[in-house]
Motif scaffolding. Structure first.
Motif, short mmCIF file in Angstrom:
data_model
loop_
_atom_site.label_atom_id
_atom_site.label_comp_id
_atom_site.label_asym_id
_atom_site.label_seq_id
_atom_site.Cartn_x
_atom_site.Cartn_y
_atom_site.Cartn_z
N UNK A 172 0.81 -1.22 0.00
CA UNK A 172 0.00 0.00 0.00
C UNK A 172 0.85 1.27 0.00
N UNK A 173 1.84 1.34 0.88
CA UNK A 173 2.67 2.55 0.97
C UNK A 173 3.48 2.76 -0.30
N UNK A 174 4.00 1.66 -0.84
CA UNK A 174 4.81 1.75 -2.05
C UNK A 174 3.98 2.20 -3.25
N UNK A 175 2.76 1.66 -3.37
CA UNK A 175 1.88 2.03 -4.49
C UNK A 175 1.47 3.50 -4.41
N UNK A 176 1.11 3.95 -3.19
CA UNK A 176 0.70 5.34 -3.03
C UNK A 176 1.85 6.29 -3.35
N UNK A 177 3.05 5.96 -2.83
CA UNK A 177 4.21 6.81 -3.08
C UNK A 177 4.57 6.84 -4.57
N UNK A 178 4.41 5.70 -5.25
CA UNK A 178 4.80 5.60 -6.65
C UNK A 178 3.86 6.35 -7.57
N UNK A 179 2.54 6.29 -7.28
CA UNK A 179 1.56 6.79 -8.25
C UNK A 179 0.90 8.12 -7.87
N UNK A 180 1.13 8.63 -6.67
CA UNK A 180 0.42 9.86 -6.30
C UNK A 180 0.91 11.07 -7.08
N UNK A 181 2.09 10.99 -7.66
CA UNK A 181 2.62 12.13 -8.45
C UNK A 181 2.18 12.05 -9.92
N UNK A 182 1.79 10.87 -10.37
CA UNK A 182 1.47 10.70 -11.79
C UNK A 182 -0.01 10.40 -12.04
N UNK A 183 -0.73 9.99 -11.00
CA UNK A 183 -2.15 9.65 -11.13
C UNK A 183 -2.94 10.33 -10.01
N UNK A 184 -4.25 10.37 -10.19
CA UNK A 184 -5.14 10.89 -9.16
C UNK A 184 -5.52 9.72 -8.26
N UNK A 185 -4.83 9.56 -7.15
CA UNK A 185 -5.00 8.37 -6.30
C UNK A 185 -5.05 8.74 -4.83
N UNK A 186 -5.69 7.87 -4.06
CA UNK A 186 -5.56 7.92 -2.60
C UNK A 186 -5.81 6.53 -2.05
N UNK A 187 -5.42 6.36 -0.79
CA UNK A 187 -5.62 5.08 -0.10
C UNK A 187 -6.19 5.38 1.27
N UNK A 188 -7.47 5.05 1.48
CA UNK A 188 -8.11 5.42 2.74
C UNK A 188 -7.57 4.63 3.91
#
Length: 441
Positions: A172-188
Motif C-alpha cells: 500500500x505505501x509503495x503504491x501510493x508513493x509511486x503513483x500519487x505524483x502521476x495519477x489521481x490516487x488515494x488510499x483510505x
C-alpha cells in the motif's frame, strides 16, 4: 422493507439486497437511502465481512471488473470491455487485507486484481473462485500494477480517481508513493491509518500555530512490539519512524497507557479485544471523559465493545467504533454509541475530487474532509455523548464534505473545473445520484 425484515440472519438480508441490486438497481438505492441506518450494517460492516469470507459460497452474479495475472499484457483490452465508458472513480483491491480479515484473495469487487492468495483455507476451498496459486510478489506484481495504472489512464483519462482499497501495508505505501505524483490516487487505509496520526498532528499544528514536528510529539503509537520509541528507529518501517519519540521501551499497551496517560485511545490495528478491562480502566483513572475509539472492522475485530467501554468507565466514556453497536443501558441511562467509519468521509471525498476536477490529491484535502465532518456534529449530538453526526443525514454530510474538499482543491490551485461553482454545496447535491422514478401520464 417488510420482506427484508423477515430474514433473521444478517447474511440472508445481505444476499436479498444483492439480488435486489441485480434486479432493480434504482429500487436498491432508494431503499438504502430511505433506510440507511438500518441497512448500512447489512450492505457494509459488519455483515459484509462475513459476505467476503463466504463469497464463493453465496456467489450470485459478478459485480464490477475482474483482472488476474492471466490478463497480463491485455489489461487495456479488459478495461475497454467494460460497457460504461464515462468512469470517474475506480476502487481497486488485490484482496490481501480485507477489513480486519486478512488475505481473502479475489473476493472483493468492483475491480479486483487477482494475483493469487496465501490463504491456505481458500486454496483448499472447492468454492473459491480465484486463482489457486500463491500471491505474486516482487517484479511480477509491480509490473502487473504498472500495466493496470497505465491502462486506467489511457482508457479513462488523467482525471479518473483511483482509490487503493485493502492492500496490505507492504504494498500500500509503495503504491501510493509511486503513483500519487502521476495519477489521481488515494488510499483510505493508510492515509487514515498512520494517516490518522498525521492528520491529527496537522490539525493541531494549524490550530496552535506550532510546528508539525512539535505536534507529532503529542501523539504516541503502539504496535505489536510495544510503544514506538526512538531506540527502535532502525528496525521500524519507514511510515512509523516520524512517531518514534524519546522514551524508555514499553512492551504492552497497558504499560504504554499508564506511562503516557493519553486523553484519546484510537484502535485501528484489526486485532480484536486489545482494549482490555485493565487498559480501559487505566484510561478512566486519569480522564474524566476518556475518548475510546475502537475503529477496527468488522465487529469481531473491534478493540472493545460499546458495552465494555461504558461499563469499565462507569458510563464516562465517549465511545465510537468502526462497526455499529446497539445502544447500551448502564446505571439507568441509555448510551447510544457512535460509529466512526470511513463511510462518512470517502463518498463525499471522492465526490469533491470529481466535481472540482482535481488533478492531484493533497493531504490538506483529506484534512478539509475531516473538518467538514466535524462541523456537522450538532450540540444535541454532543449532549448524547456522540462525536459523529447520525448516519441518517449521510447525504447532507457527504455534500458538505464534497464542497469542503472541492473548495480546498480550488484554494490549492489543483482544480481544473472552471469557473468555480458559486455554491459548492448545492453543486455537490446536484451531482449526487438520486434514485427517483419518472412520472408518466
Amino acid at each position: 422493507m417488510h420482506n427484508l425484515r423477515q430474514y433473521q440472519v444478517p447474511l440472508q438480508r445481505y444476499m436479498a439486497m444483492m439480488d435486489l441490486q441485480e434486479r432493480n438497481e434504482r429500487l436498491f438505492y432508494k431503499l438504502l437511502i430511505d433506510n440507511v441506518e438500518e441497512l448500512l450494517p447489512v450492505v457494509y460492516t459488519p455483515t459484509v465481512g462475513e459476505a467476503c469470507q463466504k463469497y464463493g459460497c453465496i456467489f450470485r452474479h459478478p459485480q464490477g471488473l475482474y483482472i488476474s495475472l492471466k490478463e497480463k499484457g491485455k489489461i487495456l483490452e479488459v478495461l475497454k470491455n467494460w460497457p460504461q465508458k464515462s468512469i470517474q472513480v475506480i476502487v481497486v483491491t488485490d484482496g490481501e487485507r480485507i477489513l480486519g480479515l486478512g488475505d481473502l484473495g479475489c473476493q472483493c469487487l468492483p475491480i479486483t486484481i487477482d494475483v493469487g492468495t496465501n490463504n491456505e483455507a481458500l486454496l483448499k476451498d472447492d468454492f473459491y473462485i480465484g486463482l489457486r496459486q500463491r500471491r505474486a510478489t516482487g517484479q511480477e506484481y509491480a509490473d502487473l500494477l504498472q500495466e493496470f495504472m497505465t491502462a486506467v489512464k489511457q482508457n479513462y483519462g488523467e482525471k479518473v480517481l483511483v482509490q487503493f482499497e485493502d492492500f496490505a501495508n507492504h504494498n500500500a505505501f509503495e503504491l501510493l508513493a509511486k503513483y500519487r505524483k502521476t495519477h489521481l490516487v488515494f488510499n483510505d487505509d493508510i492515509q487514515a491509518g498512520t494517516g490518522i496520526a498525521e492528520l491529527i498532528a496537522l490539525e493541531m499544528s494549524k490550530q496552535t500555530k506550532s510546528p508539525i514536528e512539535e505536534t507529532r510529539k503529542k501523539i504516541w503509537l503502539v504496535d505489536s512490539k510495544g510503544l514506538i520509541v526512538s531506540s527502535r528507529k532502525e528496525s521500524l518501517q519507514h511510515f512509523k519512524k516520524p512517531w518514534a519519540h524519546e522514551h524508555e521501551p514499553v512492551k504492552t499497551l497497558l504499560d504504554a497507557v499508564k506511562a503516557i496517560k493519553p486523553t484519546v485511545l484510537i484502535g485501528s490495528s484489526g486485532v480484536g479485544q486489545t482494549f482490555t478491562k485493565d487498559v480501559v480502566e487505566a484510561m478512566a483513572s486519569f480522564n474524566e471523559k476518556p475518548v475510546i475509539l475502537a475503529l477496527s472492522n468488522p465487529t469481531s475485530q473491534s478493540e472493545c465493545t460499546a458495552e465494555q467501554a461504558y461499563k469499565w468507565t462507569k458510563g464516562r466514556a465517549i465511545f465510537a467504533s468502526g462497526s455499529p453497536f446497539d445502544p447500551v443501558e448502564y446505571d439507568g441511562k441509555i448510551f447510544a454509541p457512535g460509529q466512526a467509519n470511513n463511510a462518512y468521509i470517502f463518498p463525499g471525498f471522492g465526490l469533491g475530487v470529481v466535481i472540482s476536477g482535481a488533478i492531484h490529491v493533497h493531504d490538506d484535502m483529506l484534512l478539509a474532509a475531516s473538518e467538514a465532518l466535524a462541523q456537522q456534529v450538532m450540540a444535541e449530538n454532543y449532549e448524547k455523548g456522540l462525536i459523529y453526526p447520525p448516519f441518517s443525514n449521510i447525504r447532507k454530510i457527504s455534500a458538505h464534505i464534497a464542497a469542503n474538499v472541492a473548495a480546498k482543491a480550488y484554494e490549492l490551485g489543483l482544480a481544473s473545473r472552471l469557473p468555480r461553482p458559486e455554491n459548492l454545496v448545492k453543486y455537490a447535491e446536484s451531482c449526487m445520484y438520486t434514485p427517483i422514478y419518472r412520472n408518466y401520464r
